[in-house]
Design an enzyme around this catalytic site. Structure first.
Site, PDB file in Angstrom:
ATOM      1  N   SER A 177     -82.174 125.224  31.098  1.00 19.84           N
ATOM      2  CA  SER A 177     -80.930 124.494  30.887  1.00 19.84           C
ATOM      3  C   SER A 177     -80.953 123.122  31.569  1.00 19.84           C
ATOM      4  O   SER A 177     -81.763 122.275  31.228  1.00 19.84           O
ATOM      5  CB  SER A 177     -79.750 125.345  31.360  1.00 19.84           C
ATOM      6  N   ASP A 335     -76.239 118.851  27.740  1.00 20.60           N
ATOM      7  CA  ASP A 335     -77.348 119.039  28.679  1.00 20.60           C
ATOM      8  C   ASP A 335     -78.623 119.354  27.897  1.00 20.60           C
ATOM      9  O   ASP A 335     -78.597 119.469  26.667  1.00 20.60           O
ATOM     10  CB  ASP A 335     -77.001 120.093  29.737  1.00 20.60           C
ATOM     11  N   SER A 439     -68.210 124.811  35.122  1.00 22.49           N
ATOM     12  CA  SER A 439     -69.427 123.997  35.113  1.00 22.49           C
ATOM     13  C   SER A 439     -69.743 123.524  33.695  1.00 22.49           C
ATOM     14  O   SER A 439     -70.843 123.712  33.181  1.00 22.49           O
ATOM     15  CB  SER A 439     -70.599 124.766  35.714  1.00 22.49           C
ATOM     16  N   LYS A 451     -71.660 129.947  25.719  1.00 19.43           N
ATOM     17  CA  LYS A 451     -71.179 128.567  25.768  1.00 19.43           C
ATOM     18  C   LYS A 451     -72.004 127.721  24.810  1.00 19.43           C
ATOM     19  O   LYS A 451     -73.191 127.971  24.605  1.00 19.43           O
ATOM     20  CB  LYS A 451     -71.223 128.031  27.193  1.00 19.43           C
TER      21      LYS A 451
END
Length: 625
Positions: A177, A335, A439, A451
């Site tokens: 990630s 990200d 987060s 997510k």
């Protein structure tokens, strides 16, 4: 760990093996085991070099312990060692996963396993996410298990989405990630599409321990995926289905087509560029302007000091500069594996506002319920609607639920708990329309129980476009939400601690702060009215003193509720050597002295850090903002 090195009756093992003894028999055994099993020339050379240099502590740290499942599966630096991510540990993990899947699924040979990967890699270890994905597939194929291996890098949510869509038994995503470039990981999903949690994670680890020696040469053969008839490539089908399903989150396509707002998108050198571009087209938008220096995959993340958009303005610099040149008002940053989303908005004459995860959740939660209500005018329909958040996240959704009448629940930190709760609720006919972790992890709708930065990015774009027609910015709407549901001020940060015994000592001190088994009575001079310790299962607010959230002994987490309404939590990260701290002031609707609320919150946050963590005394590294 079983001794498979074997001396074959030779008195002096080392005399025949080309490397000198470390002087520690247990370490010698671990070194020999590694060299017997590892077929990767780069990681073999790393161990041989460490032995030759006499770096015993480094060898012990690499070879005398194993990885365990944290909040996001197995995650560690790449390189040689049983507690690192490399060819051998990924093969071992896949063998253990296979053994456990065989126990759980009689139809494993027809359901198969999904495997995906991001764009990470490390030349000095001969290690890339793509290679590790192919080795994962090779292990399964060597035991005649069908593998749906993506032919190119994909966003992390594509793996659980494919698991559900294809009816697979499990899924594996090779990713770390937003972690530093040195890291990689092995994320496992169950047939529900949710990440594995207890007891599956413990059982998989036990099976890994029982399957440490690579089964055969086939497990090392990454070309097996090109030869086996049991390997399929789901990329085209899954991408098409995902983009079709994305339309369920699009509420104003006609408005989007005429939108004059400009968006900038950064994929942080990861997988997100093509997928976000496609998602924008699905919603009827012109594609966002990509940040050219960060558009293409780069395992070194060359243009950012760290590949985590959660770090805010300091890592969004290139995006903000481009947005100013392009006269774009909204910056979206996914990200590297595109499961998280950061958002910044330009205010007229006031610079940039980078939203926190909690602030974005307030906006997205409002937006999802606003649009759901438009198509479900009957108030009774709210009985089957849920929103979820992790317990360290803002309580803003709870405030929504209290006023609007839908259900709200909290889970332990980590989206695996949210994903599993979504699955449980769906079995009883309930529907989760929004879930988040602070987060910057968001799930709009229920396309996938994970997510998803791709869907969140385009949903934020549509929300911004709609608000523009009402002459509102995102930040103005956020203030409207606070005025209606109560101001929720929060602070979230961390300190880094690379010494596990220090972390143990810090939390032990907190648990015995006012004497044996007595937690602190005040924080910053304000009385603590309740303490919840999820690590031990204690909750002073409950009649039986037992926490409702499941006990989680593998990590530290203590929450304090203060007399002034501030809720403060200290917890260890499940993916990095960090102690995270979270504070939130939840004001009642109508309380509007924002500066006083912020001042009170800041005092408590400073006291939480200084009194309980003692950063200077414990040599903790403060976050570099």
């Amino acid at each position: 760990m079983e001794d498979t090195a074997g001396t074959g009756g030779n008195g002096d093992l080392n005399a025949n093996l080309g490397w000198g003894s470390t002087g520690d028999p247990q370490l010698d055994k671990a070194v020999q085991q590694w060299l017997d099993w590892d077929r990767n020339k780069w990681t073999r050379a790393q161990v041989e070099s460490l032995v030759a240099a006499g770096r015993l502590e480094d060898l012990r740290s690499r070879l005398c312990s194993r990885m365990s499942f944290g909040t996001a599966g197995l995650r560690a630096p790449m390189g040689a060692g049983f507690n690192r991510i490399n060819d051998l540990t990924v093969i071992q993990s896949s063998q253990g996963l296979h053994a456990y899947l065989c126990r759980c699924f009689a139809d494993l040979s027809s359901r198969g396993v999904v495997v995906g990967y991001d764009t990470r890699g490390q030349e000095e270890s001969g290690c890339s996410s793509q290679r590790l994905a192919k080795l994962t597939a090779a292990v399964m194929l060597s035991r005649d298990v069908p593998v749906h291996l993506f032919s190119s890098f994909v966003p992390t949510p594509y793996v659980p989405y494919a698991v559900k869509r294809l009816g697979a038994a499990s899924g594996v995503m090779i990713t770390a990630s937003h972690n530093p470039k040195e890291d990689n990981g092995y994320k496992v999903y169950w047939c529900s599409g949710a990440q594995i949690a207890s007891p599956h994670d413990k059982e998989v680890l036990r099976c890994i321990e029982e399957q440490l020696e690579p089964w055969s040469a086939s497990c090392w053969d990454e070309a097996l995926v090109n030869r086996s008839s049991l390997r399929t490539d789901p990329l085209t089908q899954i991408n098409s289905c995902y983009m079709d399903d994305l339309t369920s989150l699009c509420f104003h396509r006609d408005l989007n087509r005429s939108c004059t707002l400009k968006f900038v998108h950064s994929s942080f050198h990861g997988v997100g560029h093509d997928f976000v571009q496609q998602a924008f087209r699905v919603f009827g938008f012109a594609p966002p302007v990509p940040v050219p220096e960060q558009k293409d995959p780069d395992p070194n993340f060359s243009s950012v000091r760290c590949p985590n958009p959660e770090e805010g303005q300091s890592v969004l610099e290139l995006s903000l500069l481009l947005a100013e040149r392009e006269n774009a008002r909204i910056v979206l940053a996914t990200d590297p594996d595109a499961d998280r989303l950061a958002v910044a908005e330009r205010s007229d004459g006031c610079g940039w506002k980078v939203f926190s995860g909690n602030e974005l959740a307030a906006l997205l939660g409002w937006w999802m319920f606003f649009n759901w209500k438009e198509s479900h005018p009957d108030p009774a329909d709210t009985n089957s609607i849920y929103m979820l958040a992790t317990t360290v996240s803002s309580k803003i959704l709870q405030a929504f639920a209290r006023i609007e009448g839908f259900h709200f629940e909290e889970t332990l930190p980590g989206f695996k708990w949210i994903g599993n709760r979504i699955h449980e609720l769906s079995k009883t006919g309930n529907r989760v329309i929004f879930a988040f972790e602070e987060s910057i992890g968001f799930l709009c709708g229920s396309i996938v129980p994970e997510k998803d930065g791709v869907s969140a990015a385009v949903v934020v774009a549509e929300m911004a476009a709609y608000l523009q027609t009402r002459k509102l910015s995102l930040n103005q709407q956020l203030q409207n939400i606070y005025r209606t549901y109560g101001y929720h001020m929060s602070k979230t940060s961390y300190v880094t601690c690379n010494d596990p015994p220090t972390i143990q000592r810090i939390f032990s001190r907190i648990r015995n702060f006012a004497g044996d088994d007595l937690y602190p009575k005040t924080c910053g001079g304000i009385r603590i009215v309740h303490v919840r310790d999820v690590t031990t299962g204690y909750d002073s607010s409950r009649p039986d003193l037992r926490s409702v959230l499941p006990v989680s002994r593998s990590s530290q987490m203590i929450t304090f509720t203060l007399q002034n309404g501030v809720v403060a939590t200290l917890r260890t990260s499940g993916t990095e050597p960090k102690i995270k701290y979270y504070t939130e002031f939840c004001a009642a609707p109508g309380e509007s002295d924002v500066s006083q609320l912020e001042d009170e919150l800041r005092k408590v946050t400073d006291a939480l850090l200084d009194e309980f963590l003692e950063p200077d005394k414990n040599h903790l590294i403060r976050r570099d903002v």
